[in-house]
Design an enzyme around this catalytic site. Structure first.
Site, PDB file in Angstrom:
ATOM      1  N   LYS A  92      24.509  21.019  26.900  1.00  0.00           N
ATOM      2  CA  LYS A  92      23.796  21.058  26.125  1.00  0.00           C
ATOM      3  C   LYS A  92      24.117  21.761  24.660  1.00  0.00           C
ATOM      4  O   LYS A  92      24.660  23.243  24.528  1.00  0.00           O
ATOM      5  CB  LYS A  92      22.690  21.618  26.715  1.00  0.00           C
ATOM      6  CG  LYS A  92      21.543  21.535  25.318  1.00  0.00           C
ATOM      7  CD  LYS A  92      20.437  20.223  25.662  1.00  0.00           C
ATOM      8  CE  LYS A  92      19.810  19.734  24.519  1.00  0.00           C
ATOM      9  NZ  LYS A  92      20.552  19.125  23.261  1.00  0.00           N
ATOM     10  N   LYS A 116      23.693  31.921  23.937  1.00  0.00           N
ATOM     11  CA  LYS A 116      22.371  30.936  23.872  1.00  0.00           C
ATOM     12  C   LYS A 116      21.865  30.768  24.706  1.00  0.00           C
ATOM     13  O   LYS A 116      20.514  31.101  24.817  1.00  0.00           O
ATOM     14  CB  LYS A 116      22.887  30.305  22.620  1.00  0.00           C
ATOM     15  CG  LYS A 116      21.208  29.951  21.756  1.00  0.00           C
ATOM     16  CD  LYS A 116      21.488  29.055  20.900  1.00  0.00           C
ATOM     17  CE  LYS A 116      22.965  28.928  19.600  1.00  0.00           C
ATOM     18  NZ  LYS A 116      22.668  28.555  18.712  1.00  0.00           N
ATOM     19  N   LYS A 128      29.660  21.886  22.563  1.00  0.00           N
ATOM     20  CA  LYS A 128      29.135  21.476  21.041  1.00  0.00           C
ATOM     21  C   LYS A 128      29.999  20.596  21.132  1.00  0.00           C
ATOM     22  O   LYS A 128      31.126  19.745  21.176  1.00  0.00           O
ATOM     23  CB  LYS A 128      29.687  22.649  20.248  1.00  0.00           C
ATOM     24  CG  LYS A 128      29.571  22.801  19.105  1.00  0.00           C
ATOM     25  CD  LYS A 128      27.909  23.239  19.091  1.00  0.00           C
ATOM     26  CE  LYS A 128      27.466  23.436  17.504  1.00  0.00           C
ATOM     27  NZ  LYS A 128      26.141  23.688  17.145  1.00  0.00           N
ATOM     28  N   ASP A 168      23.039  19.462  14.439  1.00  0.00           N
ATOM     29  CA  ASP A 168      24.017  20.990  13.627  1.00  0.00           C
ATOM     30  C   ASP A 168      24.096  20.281  12.299  1.00  0.00           C
ATOM     31  O   ASP A 168      23.608  19.189  11.590  1.00  0.00           O
ATOM     32  CB  ASP A 168      25.178  21.152  14.502  1.00  0.00           C
ATOM     33  CG  ASP A 168      25.499  22.548  14.214  1.00  0.00           C
ATOM     34  OD1 ASP A 168      24.421  23.708  15.064  1.00  0.00           O
ATOM     35  OD2 ASP A 168      26.655  22.604  13.717  1.00  0.00           O
ATOM     36  N   THR A 212      13.861  25.819  15.011  1.00  0.00           N
ATOM     37  CA  THR A 212      14.692  27.264  14.859  1.00  0.00           C
ATOM     38  C   THR A 212      14.809  28.090  13.865  1.00  0.00           C
ATOM     39  O   THR A 212      14.711  29.157  13.982  1.00  0.00           O
ATOM     40  CB  THR A 212      16.247  26.265  14.670  1.00  0.00           C
ATOM     41  OG1 THR A 212      17.075  25.510  15.403  1.00  0.00           O
ATOM     42  CG2 THR A 212      17.387  27.584  14.756  1.00  0.00           C
ATOM     43  N   ASN A 244      18.309  22.092   7.407  1.00  0.00           N
ATOM     44  CA  ASN A 244      16.840  22.101   8.555  1.00  0.00           C
ATOM     45  C   ASN A 244      16.569  23.964   8.467  1.00  0.00           C
ATOM     46  O   ASN A 244      15.022  23.623   8.491  1.00  0.00           O
ATOM     47  CB  ASN A 244      17.378  21.630   9.784  1.00  0.00           C
ATOM     48  CG  ASN A 244      16.238  21.612  11.163  1.00  0.00           C
ATOM     49  OD1 ASN A 244      16.782  22.609  11.381  1.00  0.00           O
ATOM     50  ND2 ASN A 244      15.692  20.497  10.823  1.00  0.00           N
TER      51      ASN A 244
HETATM   52  P1  NDP Z   1      22.206  21.110   7.395  1.00  0.00           P
HETATM   53  O1  NDP Z   1      23.622  20.199   7.457  1.00  0.00           O
HETATM   54  O2  NDP Z   1      20.305  20.669   7.740  1.00  0.00           O
HETATM   55  O3  NDP Z   1      21.730  22.300   6.170  1.00  0.00           O
HETATM   56  C1  NDP Z   1      23.081  23.179   6.208  1.00  0.00           C
HETATM   57  C2  NDP Z   1      23.297  24.432   5.528  1.00  0.00           C
HETATM   58  O4  NDP Z   1      24.262  24.910   4.660  1.00  0.00           O
HETATM   59  C3  NDP Z   1      22.577  23.119   4.195  1.00  0.00           C
HETATM   60  O5  NDP Z   1      22.168  23.877   2.397  1.00  0.00           O
HETATM   61  C4  NDP Z   1      24.144  23.647   3.487  1.00  0.00           C
HETATM   62  O6  NDP Z   1      24.799  23.248   1.739  1.00  0.00           O
HETATM   63  C5  NDP Z   1      24.708  25.200   3.904  1.00  0.00           C
HETATM   64  N1  NDP Z   1      26.300  24.958   4.382  1.00  0.00           N
HETATM   65  C6  NDP Z   1      27.248  24.306   4.797  1.00  0.00           C
HETATM   66  N2  NDP Z   1      28.180  24.749   5.463  1.00  0.00           N
HETATM   67  C7  NDP Z   1      28.597  25.814   4.191  1.00  0.00           C
HETATM   68  C8  NDP Z   1      29.362  26.319   3.532  1.00  0.00           C
HETATM   69  N3  NDP Z   1      30.339  26.490   3.890  1.00  0.00           N
HETATM   70  N4  NDP Z   1      29.554  26.941   2.928  1.00  0.00           N
HETATM   71  C9  NDP Z   1      27.768  27.168   2.014  1.00  0.00           C
HETATM   72  N5  NDP Z   1      26.853  26.838   2.523  1.00  0.00           N
HETATM   73  C10 NDP Z   1      27.054  25.979   3.380  1.00  0.00           C
HETATM   74  O7  NDP Z   1      22.424  22.455   9.520  1.00  0.00           O
HETATM   75  P2  NDP Z   1      21.415  23.073   9.804  1.00  0.00           P
HETATM   76  O8  NDP Z   1      20.339  23.735   8.631  1.00  0.00           O
HETATM   77  O9  NDP Z   1      21.236  22.288  11.287  1.00  0.00           O
HETATM   78  O10 NDP Z   1      22.835  24.729  10.362  1.00  0.00           O
HETATM   79  C11 NDP Z   1      22.570  25.569   9.661  1.00  0.00           C
HETATM   80  C12 NDP Z   1      23.803  26.384  10.527  1.00  0.00           C
HETATM   81  O11 NDP Z   1      22.820  26.657  11.324  1.00  0.00           O
HETATM   82  C13 NDP Z   1      24.720  26.162  10.626  1.00  0.00           C
HETATM   83  O12 NDP Z   1      25.441  27.475  11.089  1.00  0.00           O
HETATM   84  C14 NDP Z   1      23.764  25.693  12.393  1.00  0.00           C
HETATM   85  O13 NDP Z   1      24.923  26.053  13.297  1.00  0.00           O
HETATM   86  C15 NDP Z   1      23.306  26.469  12.774  1.00  0.00           C
HETATM   87  N6  NDP Z   1      21.944  26.529  13.788  1.00  0.00           N
HETATM   88  C16 NDP Z   1      21.273  24.882  13.887  1.00  0.00           C
HETATM   89  C17 NDP Z   1      20.455  24.524  14.611  1.00  0.00           C
HETATM   90  C18 NDP Z   1      19.394  22.770  14.853  1.00  0.00           C
HETATM   91  O14 NDP Z   1      19.150  23.433  15.510  1.00  0.00           O
HETATM   92  N7  NDP Z   1      20.271  22.660  13.319  1.00  0.00           N
HETATM   93  C19 NDP Z   1      19.523  25.278  15.924  1.00  0.00           C
HETATM   94  C20 NDP Z   1      20.588  26.879  15.415  1.00  0.00           C
HETATM   95  C21 NDP Z   1      21.324  27.022  15.222  1.00  0.00           C
HETATM   96  P3  NDP Z   1      25.754  21.659   1.806  1.00  0.00           P
HETATM   97  O15 NDP Z   1      23.809  20.442   1.525  1.00  0.00           O
HETATM   98  O16 NDP Z   1      25.993  22.004  -0.340  1.00  0.00           O
HETATM   99  O17 NDP Z   1      26.588  21.349   1.720  1.00  0.00           O
HETATM  100  O1  2IT Z   2      23.369  25.653  17.743  1.00  0.00           O
HETATM  101  C1  2IT Z   2      22.513  25.091  17.883  1.00  0.00           C
HETATM  102  O2  2IT Z   2      21.609  25.862  18.732  1.00  0.00           O
HETATM  103  C2  2IT Z   2      22.339  23.786  18.068  1.00  0.00           C
HETATM  104  N1  2IT Z   2      22.620  23.173  16.564  1.00  0.00           N
HETATM  105  C3  2IT Z   2      20.807  23.141  18.435  1.00  0.00           C
HETATM  106  C4  2IT Z   2      21.370  22.453  19.938  1.00  0.00           C
HETATM  107  C5  2IT Z   2      21.134  21.852  20.340  1.00  0.00           C
HETATM  108  O3  2IT Z   2      20.880  21.453  21.222  1.00  0.00           O
HETATM  109  O4  2IT Z   2      19.684  21.863  19.998  1.00  0.00           O
END
Ligand code: NDP
Ligand code: 2IT
Length: 449
Positions: A92, A116, A128, A168, A212, A244
């Site tokens: 997952k 996690k 992943k 992600d 999240t 997100n």
């Molecule tokens: P999104 O694609 O929705 O948003 C990503 C955000 O981070 C955007 O604002 C993006 O800016 C910025 N970003 C991405 N890459 C970079 C970079 N190299 N340098 C600076 N800013 C960057 O992704 P999520 O919000 O889903 O994910 C964000 C983080 O949270 C990641 O680390 C992900 O692994 C983690 N995460 C996500 C979960 C989920 O359920 N979605 C769960 C747990 C963790 P821009 O638009 O300019 O690219």
């Molecule tokens: O980093 C993470 O935990 C996620 N991107 C969410 C993974 C999931 O299966 O909901």
């Protein structure tokens, strides 16, 4: 420096096998440092090769993803799925679409995901995947064709009892929808539990989009309450990112009484000392898929600076890095500490470099590590799988209450493990050890496989 010779050998072997996988080495080293505190009490780990098995994925699949762009030209990207560990449940973990995606990044993410997912207490293993495809600037039709091609190959490797991807970076409800449609078409089965993060109309869970970010604040709130008798009330909060995780972290921090004064994207940050207007951010990022820069043109009193790292120079009480790995380095940590930060909660995966983590811990800043603090997303994905299996759906309030309870439990499990390891309050150690003990016991029970 690792004390255990066994762990030194395990680490030397992963570096020798894949010398270029820097992010992967970083994630493994941090976990081995924590396991160094318990490994002497568990000779059965070395006797059964448990940690060698734990650091090596069950399998890592790479594949070609050909698709046709709007000009009729064939484009070829690379797709991946790292199926890391399924000893406590089906693989997952999310899918990331970003040009920086490579095997090192996906192995670090998959490795973190094992622990996690174990911490959630739910029956989910770790994996992943993703692609170096960049959804930015692509039309909906291009994104759809890419997702269909990606799923055409991925469908051979996933399934509700096998491997359950989600979103992600770069993968949200739109991409999950296109991939689900293609999976259904290829298999001719309505197997809702094959993907999570689905839209509500076809098996998604209420509160999964928020999970999240909300979960990060629930965890941080419990940490503030139990370790400093404090709360979000009246605090100034900086949230990096505007995707997100960031948007819903900001929303919950505000509803808990904080003022969120800055957010960013990969180009730069906005600073709004009066408190960010989240409706404007949502409209720019979620509806228009625009850039955060536009906020400063729309909201008087706010400013935009074209350098995303600069966000950490803004004085705040609580920092919530929610963008990407290694976005907060030792230098930025030193500035945050000088400016009086009291707590850091990691919403992104591994956003703080090892130097930053050490600086926060040495300075007595409360530190909530990603694999515990951002586990609310995957925990709610597991609740989505439960609802799909039951062919039933819970209300927003029911899912949110379960999420809240999970985050409180994860905090206490990590805190209690830190006490057992004689470093009370070190939640990095607590999360790594608590997450690992369950996975290791499942691996031991199931034999050499
Ligand atoms: P999104 O694609 O929705 O948003 C990503 C955000 O981070 C955007 O604002 C993006 O800016 C910025 N970003 C991405 N890459 C970079 C970079 N190299 N340098 C600076 N800013 C960057 O992704 P999520 O919000 O889903 O994910 C964000 C983080 O949270 C990641 O680390 C992900 O692994 C983690 N995460 C996500 C979960 C989920 O359920 N979605 C769960 C747990 C963790 P821009 O638009 O300019 O690219
Ligand atoms: O980093 C993470 O935990 C996620 N991107 C969410 C993974 C999931 O299966 O909901």
């Amino acid at each position: 420096m690792l004390k255990s010779e066994y762990l030194q050998r395990v680490y030397a072997q992963i570096v020798a096998r894949d010398p270029d996988q820097k992010e992967f080495h970083q994630a493994v080293y941090e976990v081995l440092e924590s396991l160094d505190l318990i490994v002497d009490k568990h000779p059965e780990y070395e006797e059964n090769g448990i940690i060698e098995s734990f650091v090596e994925p069950d399998r890592a699949i790479t594949f070609r993803v050909p698709w046709i762009d709007d000009n009729g030209k064939v484009q070829v990207n690379r797709g991946y799925r790292v199926q890391y560990n399924s000893s406590i449940g089906p693989y997952k973990g999310g899918l990331r679409f970003h040009p920086s995606v490579n095997l090192s990044i996906l192995k670090f993410l998959g490795f973190e995901q094992i622990l996690k997912n174990s911490l959630t207490g739910l029956p989910i293993g770790g994996g992943k995947g993703g692609s170096d495809f960049d959804p930015k600037g692509k039309s909906n039709a291009e994104v759809m064709r890419f997702c269909q091609s990606f799923m055409t190959e991925l469908s051979h490797h996933v399934g509700q009892f096998q491997d359950v991807p989600a979103g992600d970076i770069g993968v949200g409800a739109r991409e999950i929808g296109y991939m689900f449609g293609q999976y259904r078409r290829i298999t001719n089965r309505y197997e809702a539990g094959v993907l999570t993060g689905k839209g509500l109309a076809y098996g998604g869970s209420l509160a999964r989009p928020q999970a999240t970010g909300y979960g990060l604040c629930y965890f941080t709130q419990e940490m503030l309450k139990c370790m400093k008798n404090d709360s979000f009330e009246g605090k100034k909060v900086v949230v990096s990112g505007s995707g997100n995780v960031a948007v819903y972290a900001a929303e919950k921090a505000m509803s808990l009484g904080a003022t969120v004064i800055a957010m960013c994207d990969s180009n730069g940050y906005i600073h709004d000392p009066n408190g960010i207007n989240l409706d404007v951010v949502k409209d720019i990022k979620q509806v228009k898929r625009g850039r955060i820069k536009e906020y400063a043109d729309l909201v008087p009193g706010s400013t935009y600076t074209g350098d995303c790292r600069g966000i950490w120079t803004i004085p705040c009480d609580i920092a919530l890095p929610c963008a990407t790995q290694n976005e907060l380095d030792g230098e930025s940590a030193a500035i945050l500490i000088k400016n009086g930060v009291m707590a850091v909660g990691e919403g992104a995966n591994m956003p703080s470099t090892p130097e930053a983590v050490k600086a926060f811990q040495d300075a007595g800043v409360l530190f909530a590590p990603a694999k515990a603090a951002n586990a609310g997303g995957v925990a709610t994905s597991a609740l989505e799988m439960s609802q799909n299996s039951m062919r039933y759906s819970w209300t927003f309030e029911e899912v949110d209450a379960k999420l809240h309870q999970s985050m409180v439990n994860i905090f206490h499990n990590a805190y209690d493990a830190s006490v057992e390891c004689e470093c009370p309050g070190n939640l990095v150690v607590g999360a790594n050890v608590a997450g690992f003990l369950k996975v290791a016991s499942a691996m031991l029970a199931q034999g050499v496989i």
